[in-house]
Design an enzyme around this catalytic site. Structure first.
Site, mmCIF file in Angstrom:
data_model
loop_
_atom_site.group_PDB
_atom_site.id
_atom_site.type_symbol
_atom_site.label_atom_id
_atom_site.label_comp_id
_atom_site.label_asym_id
_atom_site.label_seq_id
_atom_site.Cartn_x
_atom_site.Cartn_y
_atom_site.Cartn_z
ATOM 1 N N ASP A 31 -10.791 1.495 -5.325
ATOM 2 C CA ASP A 31 -9.253 1.734 -5.564
ATOM 3 C C ASP A 31 -8.524 2.496 -4.646
ATOM 4 O O ASP A 31 -7.288 2.060 -4.393
ATOM 5 C CB ASP A 31 -9.520 2.770 -6.807
ATOM 6 N N HIS A 57 -5.537 2.857 0.866
ATOM 7 C CA HIS A 57 -5.082 4.307 1.351
ATOM 8 C C HIS A 57 -5.496 4.913 2.357
ATOM 9 O O HIS A 57 -5.152 4.987 3.609
ATOM 10 C CB HIS A 57 -4.786 5.137 0.236
ATOM 11 N N GLU A 89 -7.779 14.295 -6.038
ATOM 12 C CA GLU A 89 -6.829 14.259 -7.019
ATOM 13 C C GLU A 89 -7.395 15.157 -8.083
ATOM 14 O O GLU A 89 -8.582 15.118 -8.371
ATOM 15 C CB GLU A 89 -6.716 12.755 -7.550
ATOM 16 N N ASP A 98 0.754 -0.940 0.084
ATOM 17 C CA ASP A 98 -0.150 0.059 -0.234
ATOM 18 C C ASP A 98 0.950 1.099 -0.055
ATOM 19 O O ASP A 98 1.379 1.507 1.141
ATOM 20 C CB ASP A 98 -0.920 -0.162 1.184
ATOM 21 N N HIS A 99 1.010 1.841 -1.161
ATOM 22 C CA HIS A 99 2.141 3.012 -1.462
ATOM 23 C C HIS A 99 2.082 4.106 -0.458
ATOM 24 O O HIS A 99 3.159 4.734 -0.115
ATOM 25 C CB HIS A 99 2.632 3.037 -2.805
#
Ligand code: BG6
Length: 509
Positions: free
Chosen positions: A259, A264, A240, A201-202
């Protein structure tokens, strides 16, 4: 003499300021010609090499369908590094790295190609002395997970003898609901031991997200007020400005909640709300995160407290942008959401009664991710009402990106006035306080995989708990049509109405 050496902190092997180098090892990337690899993985490998953080015996072995020769891949990799790396491109670093790069073409269901991959890995083991150590990065669509894992099982790639290690790195999405996540987890568990599985999970690799640990647990200031007695509500925003880019196929099947909300945003919530771990190890941190996720509740009234939306055409940064339904390869009747907002509760003594509002969306006015802790108003104000008319709630805002830092918003006397009190901000900016630039999330996470440090990787229980939260939402939304919002706006008005019901407002970051 020995004692002088030992007392020098720079020579103390336990000194955590010294960079640790991974064992000699291979990073094998499945789907190496894809977007993630080009934009993130290869640049991160280059940045690590440039910072001297890769071991001398490091090799990068790519596998993908394209019928490429070594030279084609080497050129692709170099261009990816030149374009995407965070640190300056230095030809001598690249040349060294390039001598340890290999490519094997083939499709995932091709036994011969997989056998070739194994043979190449063995060859590299002999030529570069990687001691059998390898991490396998599945940068592939979820539908390809089973076949790749089965091939690894068939060829024995997941196992080694002796002390060598084999690890697997899985990119999200980890399934599309609880049932499929369980299936995927059991598939992975058939091939790898749980300790060898790294789910990326970046967001956890972002410096500012890790700074939450420091902010909360290295200071005395915040923790005493980090609870329902002082906190009014929490807002977690991931906005975003971009649309769906070239990922129409993936995105239309996935939507905003699957997503990014499932992973996140829930991870940000877990780090914000968890109790102090007994140490800074993977196991203890995961234990605390799982406890919070288990305590998360959805509102009874989903019709009012869960809102999803889809962007229509609009204007962003002076440019006209298309609506979601007009994006290439999106079906004209798609009901996939590009915006999701929900009110969650956390049923623990610390958080009972504090709403956690989460929202995310594409084509919002700007790219910003932040966690805002909104404090309760002072119980009593010994001023004239008009003097505090402009005073809002105190807020602590952790800016994950951009302008990484922390802002504290509080009331201050307006100079010269009798006793007028107005909101002011006290700002900490990473960029001003430190000289080092922030590493990219993938840099940190790839290094951690090679080092065998799983602290920043969610485990299967966290993934399953997150789906437990998301599944009822998806079920509720399945029979609804998303609200529309104009590209360049802050989302559907229904999301504002949702907060208005609670006499609150979204922050405008
Ligand atoms: C990914 C999502 O996980 O995160 C994308 O799949 C999203 O849809 C991206 O754009 C955002 O990442 P970042 O690091 O740019 O905030």
């Amino acid at each position: 003499m020995a004692s002088t050496l030992n007392s020098n902190p720079l020579r103390d092997p336990r000194d955590r300021r010294l960079p640790r180098l991974p064992d000699a090892s291979a990073l094998v990337v499945f789907g190496v010609t894809g977007d993630l690899s080009r934009k993130k993985l290869i640049p991160a490998v280059y940045d690590l090499a440039n910072r001297g953080l890769l071991p001398p015996g490091f090799v990068l072995l790519g596998f993908a369908r394209r019928d490429w020769e070594h030279g084609d891949f080497a050129q692709f990799a170099r261009e990816s590094a030149e374009k995407g790396a965070r640190t300056p491109f230095r030809a001598e670093v690249w040349d060294r790295l390039e001598s340890s790069i290999r490519f094997v073409p083939g499709s995932f269901d091709d036994d011969v190609a997989f056998d070739k991959l194994c043979a190449t890995l063995e060859e590299l083991d002999r030529s570069h002395g990687i001691g059998g150590n390898a991490a396998f990065y599945l940068s592939v669509p979820p539908s390809a997970f089973p076949v790749v894992l089965k091939q690894m099982q068939r060829t024995g790639l997941a196992n080694t003898g002796g002390d060598a290690w084999r690890r697997v790195v899985i990119e999200k999405p980890f399934g599309h609901d609880l049932g499929s996540a369980r299936e995927l987890n059991s598939l992975v568990d058939d091939v790898f031991t749980p300790a060898g599985v790294y789910r990326i999970d970046h967001y956890l690799g972002k410096e500012t997200v890790q700074n939450l640990f420091a902010l909360r647990f290295a200071n005395t200031l915040f923790e005493p007020i980090w609870n329902s007695q002082f906190v009014d509500s929490v807002q977690i925003t991931m906005a975003e400005d971009v649309g769906i880019g070239t990922r129409a196929g993936f995105y239309d099947e996935t939507g905003a909640a699957r997503d990014v909300l499932q992973n996140h945003l829930l991870q940000l919530l877990a780090l914000t709300a968890m109790e102090e771990p007994v140490s800074f190890s993977a196991e203890t941190i995961r234990t605390e995160k799982i406890k919070v996720l288990r305590a998360v509740s959805l509102p009874d009234d989903l019709a009012r407290y869960a809102v999803r939306g889809q962007y229509e055409q609009g204007w962003l940064a002076g440019e006209r942008v298309a609506g979601y339904l007009d994006e290439k390869d999106i079906p004209a009747d798609s009901r996939t959401e590009t915006y999701a907002a929900v009110r969650l509760g956390i049923e623990t003594r610390r958080w009972a009664g504090v709403p956690f509002y989460l929202r995310t969306g594409k084509r919002l006015p700007r790219r910003v991710t932040e966690i805002a802790i909104v404090f309760k108003k002072a119980p009593h104000l010994p001023f004239d009402q008009t003097d505090t008319a402009e005073l809002g709630n105190n807020q602590l805002v952790i800016r994950v990106q951009p302008d990484e830092g922390v802002t504290l918003k509080f009331g201050s006397k307006v100079p010269g006035s009798a006793m007028e009190v107005r909101d002011v901000a006290m700002d900490f900016l990473f960029g001003e306080a430190f000289t080092e630039a922030l590493p990219e999330a993938y840099e940190r996470l790839i290094l951690d995989v090679l080092l065998g440090d799983a602290t920043l990787f969610p485990n299967n229980a966290e993934v399953e708990e997150s789906w437990r939260i998301i599944d009822p939402l998806e079920e509720h939304w399945a029979s609804t049509t998303p609200f529309r919002y104009r590209a360049g706006s802050w989302g559907p008005t229904a999301a504002d109405e949702m907060l208005a019901l609670d006499s609150r407002r979204w922050r405008r970051p």
